[in-house]
Write an enzyme that holds these catalytic residues in place. Structure first.
Site, PDB file in Angstrom:
ATOM      1  N   ARG A   1      -5.824  12.369  -5.455  1.00 22.17           N
ATOM      2  CA  ARG A   1      -7.070  11.701  -5.066  1.00 22.17           C
ATOM      3  C   ARG A   1      -8.226  12.712  -5.022  1.00 22.17           C
ATOM      4  O   ARG A   1      -9.337  12.415  -5.476  1.00 22.17           O
ATOM      5  CB  ARG A   1      -6.848  11.063  -3.692  1.00 22.17           C
TER       6      ARG A   1
ATOM      7  N   TYR B   1     -15.702  -9.832   0.656  1.00 19.70           N
ATOM      8  CA  TYR B   1     -16.338  -8.538   0.367  1.00 19.70           C
ATOM      9  C   TYR B   1     -17.575  -8.724  -0.510  1.00 19.70           C
ATOM     10  O   TYR B   1     -18.583  -8.040  -0.334  1.00 19.70           O
ATOM     11  CB  TYR B   1     -15.345  -7.593  -0.331  1.00 19.70           C
TER      12      TYR B   1
ATOM     13  N   ARG C   1       0.825  -1.214   0.000  1.00 22.53           N
ATOM     14  CA  ARG C   1       0.000   0.000   0.000  1.00 22.53           C
ATOM     15  C   ARG C   1       0.864   1.271   0.000  1.00 22.53           C
ATOM     16  O   ARG C   1       0.511   2.279   0.606  1.00 22.53           O
ATOM     17  CB  ARG C   1      -0.980   0.010   1.190  1.00 22.53           C
TER      18      ARG C   1
ATOM     19  N   ASP D   1      -7.126  -1.823  -7.249  1.00 20.21           N
ATOM     20  CA  ASP D   1      -7.681  -2.410  -6.038  1.00 20.21           C
ATOM     21  C   ASP D   1      -8.101  -3.841  -6.327  1.00 20.21           C
ATOM     22  O   ASP D   1      -8.404  -4.186  -7.473  1.00 20.21           O
ATOM     23  CB  ASP D   1      -8.884  -1.609  -5.530  1.00 20.21           C
TER      24      ASP D   1
ATOM     25  N   ARG E   1      -2.661   7.216   1.181  1.00 18.23           N
ATOM     26  CA  ARG E   1      -3.042   8.444   1.891  1.00 18.23           C
ATOM     27  C   ARG E   1      -1.996   9.029   2.816  1.00 18.23           C
ATOM     28  O   ARG E   1      -2.135  10.163   3.253  1.00 18.23           O
ATOM     29  CB  ARG E   1      -4.339   8.182   2.673  1.00 18.23           C
TER      30      ARG E   1
HETATM   31  O1  CP3 Z   1      -0.200  -1.158  -2.646  1.00 22.45           O
HETATM   32  C1  CP3 Z   1      -0.474  -0.163  -3.354  1.00 22.45           C
HETATM   33  O2  CP3 Z   1      -0.001   0.965  -3.158  1.00 22.45           O
HETATM   34  C2  CP3 Z   1      -1.359  -0.383  -4.572  1.00 22.45           C
HETATM   35  C3  CP3 Z   1      -2.725  -0.143  -4.404  1.00 22.45           C
HETATM   36  C4  CP3 Z   1      -3.646  -1.020  -3.553  1.00 22.45           C
HETATM   37  C5  CP3 Z   1      -4.855  -0.499  -3.035  1.00 22.45           C
HETATM   38  N1  CP3 Z   1      -5.555  -1.528  -2.503  1.00 22.45           N
HETATM   39  C6  CP3 Z   1      -5.273   0.910  -3.115  1.00 22.45           C
HETATM   40  C7  CP3 Z   1      -6.300   1.417  -2.179  1.00 22.45           C
HETATM   41  C8  CP3 Z   1      -3.603  -2.382  -3.232  1.00 22.45           C
HETATM   42  C9  CP3 Z   1      -2.512  -3.413  -3.486  1.00 22.45           C
HETATM   43  C10 CP3 Z   1      -4.830  -2.688  -2.569  1.00 22.45           C
HETATM   44  C11 CP3 Z   1      -5.183  -4.045  -2.129  1.00 22.45           C
HETATM   45  C12 CP3 Z   1      -6.394  -4.256  -1.323  1.00 22.45           C
HETATM   46  N2  CP3 Z   1      -7.600  -3.607  -1.419  1.00 22.45           N
HETATM   47  C13 CP3 Z   1      -6.534  -5.277  -0.343  1.00 22.45           C
HETATM   48  C14 CP3 Z   1      -5.484  -6.313   0.004  1.00 22.45           C
HETATM   49  C15 CP3 Z   1      -4.344  -5.778   0.773  1.00 22.45           C
HETATM   50  C16 CP3 Z   1      -4.681  -5.230   2.149  1.00 22.45           C
HETATM   51  O3  CP3 Z   1      -4.318  -4.085   2.383  1.00 22.45           O
HETATM   52  O4  CP3 Z   1      -5.259  -5.958   2.940  1.00 22.45           O
HETATM   53  C17 CP3 Z   1      -7.835  -5.173   0.178  1.00 22.45           C
HETATM   54  C18 CP3 Z   1      -8.436  -6.039   1.266  1.00 22.45           C
HETATM   55  C19 CP3 Z   1      -8.501  -4.113  -0.527  1.00 22.45           C
HETATM   56  C20 CP3 Z   1      -9.913  -3.669  -0.399  1.00 22.45           C
HETATM   57  C21 CP3 Z   1     -10.004  -2.272   0.029  1.00 22.45           C
HETATM   58  N3  CP3 Z   1      -9.690  -1.176  -0.751  1.00 22.45           N
HETATM   59  C22 CP3 Z   1     -10.455  -1.771   1.277  1.00 22.45           C
HETATM   60  C23 CP3 Z   1     -10.908  -2.642   2.445  1.00 22.45           C
HETATM   61  C24 CP3 Z   1     -10.387  -0.389   1.222  1.00 22.45           C
HETATM   62  C25 CP3 Z   1     -10.853   0.574   2.286  1.00 22.45           C
HETATM   63  C26 CP3 Z   1      -9.909   0.602   3.427  1.00 22.45           C
HETATM   64  C27 CP3 Z   1      -8.797   1.537   3.149  1.00 22.45           C
HETATM   65  O5  CP3 Z   1      -7.624   1.123   3.246  1.00 22.45           O
HETATM   66  O6  CP3 Z   1      -9.124   2.666   2.833  1.00 22.45           O
HETATM   67  C28 CP3 Z   1      -9.866  -0.025  -0.041  1.00 22.45           C
HETATM   68  C29 CP3 Z   1      -9.594   1.338  -0.552  1.00 22.45           C
HETATM   69  C30 CP3 Z   1      -8.226   1.630  -1.037  1.00 22.45           C
HETATM   70  N4  CP3 Z   1      -7.509   0.822  -1.872  1.00 22.45           N
HETATM   71  C31 CP3 Z   1      -7.462   2.806  -0.779  1.00 22.45           C
HETATM   72  C32 CP3 Z   1      -6.267   2.684  -1.494  1.00 22.45           C
HETATM   73  C33 CP3 Z   1      -5.148   3.679  -1.592  1.00 22.45           C
HETATM   74  C34 CP3 Z   1      -7.916   3.993   0.060  1.00 22.45           C
HETATM   75  C35 CP3 Z   1      -9.004   4.709  -0.655  1.00 22.45           C
HETATM   76  C36 CP3 Z   1      -8.771   6.174  -0.850  1.00 22.45           C
HETATM   77  O7  CP3 Z   1      -7.672   6.613  -1.223  1.00 22.45           O
HETATM   78  O8  CP3 Z   1      -9.733   6.888  -0.662  1.00 22.45           O
END
Ligand code: CP3
Length: 350
Positions: free
Chosen positions: A41, A154, A28, A78, A32
Site C-alpha cells: 500500500r 456515499y 476485508r 472497492d 491493513r
Molecule cells: O475484502 C477484501 O479484502 C477486498 C477488498 C475490499 C475493500 N473494500 C478494500 C478496502 C472490499 C470487499 C471492500 C468493500 C467496501 N468498501 C465496502 C463494503 C463492505 C464493508 O466493509 O462494509 C464499503 C462500504 C467500502 C467503502 C470504503 N472503502 C470505505 C468506507 C473505506 C474507508 C474505511 C476503511 O475501511 O478504510 C474504504 C477503503 C478501503 N477499501 C480500504 C481497503 C483495504 C482501506 C484503505 C487503505 O488501505 O488505505
C-alpha cells in the site's frame, strides 16, 4: 481422458453439499491488519492506484491466502470503483475514508452519466485473470460490488456518514431523482459483475453494508428490489451465476430478502438470531458469517467461545465460516491464526 476439475469446498456448500469442515474466509481479508499489505500500500501511491495496478492488486489479493490458506480469495478492489466508472470524482484520503463530489440535489442527478466507462475497470478484470492463474484450483475466487443503496449513500453524501441521513433524506424528499441514481448503479453493477465473471470470478458478493438503517418499506424498495434486479440481470447472461447477498443489519427482514432476491447465500452479521436464521434462511440457502470482528480483536477464551458459537449455531447446515463484517485493522494476526485453527479442528460436533 480429461481430468475432472478439482472440487472447491466453497462452491460445494453453495450448491447445497455440506462439507465436513465449513469453508472459511474473512470479509476485508486483504487489508491493513497485514504488514505485507501495508508495505505494498505504501509503495502504490493512492488507494485507487493500488486497486487499478493489476500486479499489485493481485498480489494483495493473494497475501491472506498464503498466510491462512483460506477457502476463498476476494479480489482487491472497492465498491466505489463503480461511481468512479460513472465519472464521479472518487478520492481516498489517508485516515479520512472516501470523498466523492456529492450528488444531493435533483439538478445534480440530472447530470449523472447513464452508463459507465468500463474501460476504467479493465485493471480490476486483469487483476482477476492474474489471480485466477496463480490461485490453487481448490480455492474459490470472489468478485463483488456494492449494493445500489450502500453505494448511493456515499454518492449522495460525498463521504461516509454514521447514519446515512443524506441518502435517507434524499430518498424521502426526491424519490424520483434518488431512483435514477439507484437505477444507474443497478445497470453499471450488472456490467461490472459480468466483467468479473468473464475474467474468472467463481462467485459474486453484493455488499449492502447500510441496509439495516432503512424502514421495512424503504428496505424493500431501495435494498431488496435493486439487488433482485442485479441478480436477475447477471443471470440473464450467466444463468448459473452464484451470488451471495450481504444486507447487513437486516435482522427479521432477512428471510424476505433471500426469497425476493434469489441469492444463493446470505452473509449475516453477529446480531442475527440463530433460530430464525436456521429455520427461515439456512433451510433455503447457505449462510455465511458471523463472528463479531471485535471478538477477533479480543482473542483468548472469548474468541474460542465466539468461534464455537458460530459452529454450534450453524455448522449443522450450509455454512461458510466468516466474520459478521470486515476485519478491523488493529486485529492481531495471531488471533486470526487461532480462529482458523479452531474452525479447521471442527469434527462435526463440539
Ligand atoms: O475484502 C477484501 O479484502 C477486498 C477488498 C475490499 C475493500 N473494500 C478494500 C478496502 C472490499 C470487499 C471492500 C468493500 C467496501 N468498501 C465496502 C463494503 C463492505 C464493508 O466493509 O462494509 C464499503 C462500504 C467500502 C467503502 C470504503 N472503502 C470505505 C468506507 C473505506 C474507508 C474505511 C476503511 O475501511 O478504510 C474504504 C477503503 C478501503 N477499501 C480500504 C481497503 C483495504 C482501506 C484503505 C487503505 O488501505 O488505505
Amino acid at each position: 481422458m480429461t481430468q475432472a476439475p478439482p472440487v472447491k469446498p466453497f462452491l460445494e456448500v453453495l450448491a447445497g453439499r455440506l462439507q465436513p469442515v465449513p469453508p472459511l474466509w474473512m470479509m476485508r481479508q486483504a487489508g491493513r491488519y497485514l504488514p505485507e499489505y501495508r508495505e505494498v500500500r505504501a509503495k502504490a501511491g493512492g488507494f485507487l492506484d493500488l486497486c487499478f495496478t493489476p500486479e499489485l492488486a493481485a498480489e494483495v489479493t493473494l497475501q491472506p491466502i498464503r498466510r491462512f490458506n483460506f477457502d476463498a480469495a476476494i479480489i482487491f478492489s472497492d465498491i466505489l470503483v463503480v461511481p468512479h466508472a460513472l465519472g464521479r470524482d472518487v478520492r481516498f484520503e489517508v485516515g479520512e475514508g472516501p470523498r466523492l463530489d456529492p450528488l444531493d440535489t435533483p439538478d445534480k442527478v440530472g447530470t449523472l452519466a447513464s452508463t459507465g466507462d468500463f474501460t476504467k475497470l479493465e485493471p480490476v478484470f486483469e487483476a482477476l485473470r492474474r489471480v485466477r492463474r496463480e490461485l490453487d484450483p481448490k480455492i474459490a475466487l470472489i468478485g463483488f460490488c456494492g449494493a445500489p443503496w450502500t453505494v448511493a449513500t456515499y454518492m449522495v453524501a460525498g463521504h461516509g456518514t454514521p447514519d446515512q441521513a443524506p441518502a435517507r433524506m434524499m430518498a424521502y424528499r426526491h424519490p424520483e431523482a434518488f431512483a435514477q441514481i439507484i437505477d444507474t448503479i443497478v445497470e453499471s453493477s450488472i456490467q461490472y459483475l459480468l466483467g468479473q465473471l468473464a475474467a474468472g470470478a467463481d462467485v459474486l458478493q453484493i455488499f449492502d453494508t447500510w441496509a439495516g438503517v432503512l424502514p421495512p418499506r424503504e428496505f424493500q424498495r431501495w435494498s431488496v428490489e435493486p439487488t433482485m434486479r442485479i441478480v436477475q440481470g447477471v443471470r440473464r447472461q450467466v444463468p448459473d451465476a452464484k451470488i451471495i447477498g450481504f444486507p447487513r443489519g437486516a435482522g427479521a427482514l432477512l428471510p424476505g430478502y433471500v426469497e425476493a432476491t434469489g441469492v444463493d447465500a446470505v452473509s449475516i452479521d453477529w446480531t442475527a438470531e440463530p433460530s430464525l436464521i436456521r429455520e427461515k434462511v439456512q433451510s433455503r440457502v447457505a449462510v455465511q458469517g458471523n463472528l463479531d470482528p471485535l471478538v477477533l480483536i479480543t482473542g483468548g477464551d472469548a474468541l474460542d467461545r465466539g468461534v464455537d458459537d458460530v459452529l454450534v449455531n450453524f455448522a449443522g447446515g450450509r455454512l461458510i465460516f466468516n466474520l459478521g463484517h470486515g476485519i478491523q485493522p488493529e486485529t492481531p494476526i495471531a488471533h486470526v491464526e487461532q480462529m482458523v485453527k479452531r474452525v479447521r479442528a471442527y469434527k462435526g460436533s463440539l
